[in-house]
Write a protein that holds these residues in place. Sequence first.
Motif, PDB file in Angstrom:
ATOM      1  N   LEU A 186     -67.446-127.184-115.307  1.00 53.83           N
ATOM      2  CA  LEU A 186     -68.898-127.224-115.144  1.00 53.83           C
ATOM      3  C   LEU A 186     -69.554-125.928-115.593  1.00 53.83           C
ATOM      4  O   LEU A 186     -68.927-124.875-115.645  1.00 53.83           O
ATOM      5  N   GLU A 187     -70.856-126.027-115.889  1.00 50.91           N
ATOM      6  CA  GLU A 187     -71.638-124.830-116.190  1.00 50.91           C
ATOM      7  C   GLU A 187     -71.778-123.984-114.919  1.00 50.91           C
ATOM      8  O   GLU A 187     -71.686-124.500-113.803  1.00 50.91           O
ATOM      9  N   GLU A 188     -72.043-122.714-115.096  1.00 54.18           N
ATOM     10  CA  GLU A 188     -72.126-121.793-113.956  1.00 54.18           C
ATOM     11  C   GLU A 188     -73.200-122.224-112.959  1.00 54.18           C
ATOM     12  O   GLU A 188     -73.009-122.156-111.740  1.00 54.18           O
ATOM     13  N   GLU A 189     -74.339-122.719-113.464  1.00 53.79           N
ATOM     14  CA  GLU A 189     -75.430-123.143-112.588  1.00 53.79           C
ATOM     15  C   GLU A 189     -75.005-124.321-111.713  1.00 53.79           C
ATOM     16  O   GLU A 189     -75.324-124.383-110.523  1.00 53.79           O
ATOM     17  N   GLN A 191     -71.900-125.039-110.888  1.00 50.53           N
ATOM     18  CA  GLN A 191     -70.903-124.547-109.938  1.00 50.53           C
ATOM     19  C   GLN A 191     -71.580-123.895-108.734  1.00 50.53           C
ATOM     20  O   GLN A 191     -71.157-124.089-107.590  1.00 50.53           O
ATOM     21  N   LYS A 192     -72.652-123.142-108.968  1.00 48.80           N
ATOM     22  CA  LYS A 192     -73.379-122.508-107.868  1.00 48.80           C
ATOM     23  C   LYS A 192     -73.996-123.550-106.947  1.00 48.80           C
ATOM     24  O   LYS A 192     -74.010-123.391-105.722  1.00 48.80           O
ATOM     25  N   PHE A 193     -74.532-124.614-107.547  1.00 47.22           N
ATOM     26  CA  PHE A 193     -75.123-125.689-106.742  1.00 47.22           C
ATOM     27  C   PHE A 193     -74.071-126.298-105.815  1.00 47.22           C
ATOM     28  O   PHE A 193     -74.319-126.504-104.621  1.00 47.22           O
ATOM     29  N   ILE A 194     -72.881-126.574-106.374  1.00 48.75           N
ATOM     30  CA  ILE A 194     -71.800-127.148-105.576  1.00 48.75           C
ATOM     31  C   ILE A 194     -71.336-126.171-104.507  1.00 48.75           C
ATOM     32  O   ILE A 194     -71.092-126.547-103.356  1.00 48.75           O
ATOM     33  N   ASP A 195     -71.244-124.889-104.856  1.00 48.66           N
ATOM     34  CA  ASP A 195     -70.838-123.861-103.884  1.00 48.66           C
ATOM     35  C   ASP A 195     -71.802-123.819-102.703  1.00 48.66           C
ATOM     36  O   ASP A 195     -71.398-123.757-101.540  1.00 48.66           O
ATOM     37  N   ASN A 196     -73.104-123.833-103.018  1.00 54.99           N
ATOM     38  CA  ASN A 196     -74.113-123.784-101.960  1.00 54.99           C
ATOM     39  C   ASN A 196     -74.071-125.037-101.094  1.00 54.99           C
ATOM     40  O   ASN A 196     -74.245-124.963 -99.867  1.00 54.99           O
ATOM     41  N   TYR A 197     -73.854-126.182-101.733  1.00 46.24           N
ATOM     42  CA  TYR A 197     -73.784-127.442-100.990  1.00 46.24           C
ATOM     43  C   TYR A 197     -72.602-127.424-100.016  1.00 46.24           C
ATOM     44  O   TYR A 197     -72.739-127.784 -98.844  1.00 46.24           O
ATOM     45  N   ILE A 198     -71.442-126.972-100.508  1.00 50.13           N
ATOM     46  CA  ILE A 198     -70.254-126.910 -99.654  1.00 50.13           C
ATOM     47  C   ILE A 198     -70.472-125.909 -98.518  1.00 50.13           C
ATOM     48  O   ILE A 198     -70.110-126.169 -97.369  1.00 50.13           O
TER      49      ILE A 198
END
Length: 216
Positions: A186-189, A191-198
């Motif tokens: 995935l693109e970095e943006e 990945q950040k969205f998924i990180d924040n969601y988790i």
Amino acid sequence: MRSSAEFVEILEDYLKEKKISRRQFCALVDIPNSTISSWKSKNVLPSIELVAKVAKFMNVSLDWLVYGEQFDNADKQNVLENPCSRRSILYRIEIVLRQNNQDYDYELESLHKKYLSDIVDYEVLSNWVCGKTNLPENVLPEIAKKLKVSLQWLLTKDEYHQEDFDAFIYGLAKAYSGLLKGYDCLEEEDQKFIDNYIASKLELRQLKREKELKKE
């Protein structure tokens, strides 16, 4: 693809380095003495069977001998500054060999013959470092075992600590390896969205857990 002249030049340089005459080489690989000259004069590469014999004799891969192909980005990434490069791996092997030997022999080739020749030929290892061939999958694990170091350290310079190991997390990573690979693409943006969601999900779970504990 290499020309026949380039092929012969590589072979002759190798024979010169090893102090092997053409006649001796031809006898060892069972070909007529005039064969090498004919490859160059007629501008014709030998049969694949014979090329395979030459590659095996030189401890290099067919791809490198015929096409000149090396592993990806060999020149740029194969440096000591890159801890995962082949040169770095060889350097770590050299360090451990010199630390462990008690006879004050500091020649790497000599140390290798004493301690690692039962695993892999020194020339094969040297050619692997230069991108001229690949090693069988079992070679580096066996070297790590022989040197009494972790395979992770040998390959990456990172040390693995048993106390940091979480069997449950490892099990999840293994079970969901496909998802992890997808995440890595995935693109970095994203990945950040998924990180924040988790992270938000974990925080919510923790709050629920604390609420349940208070009720108890």
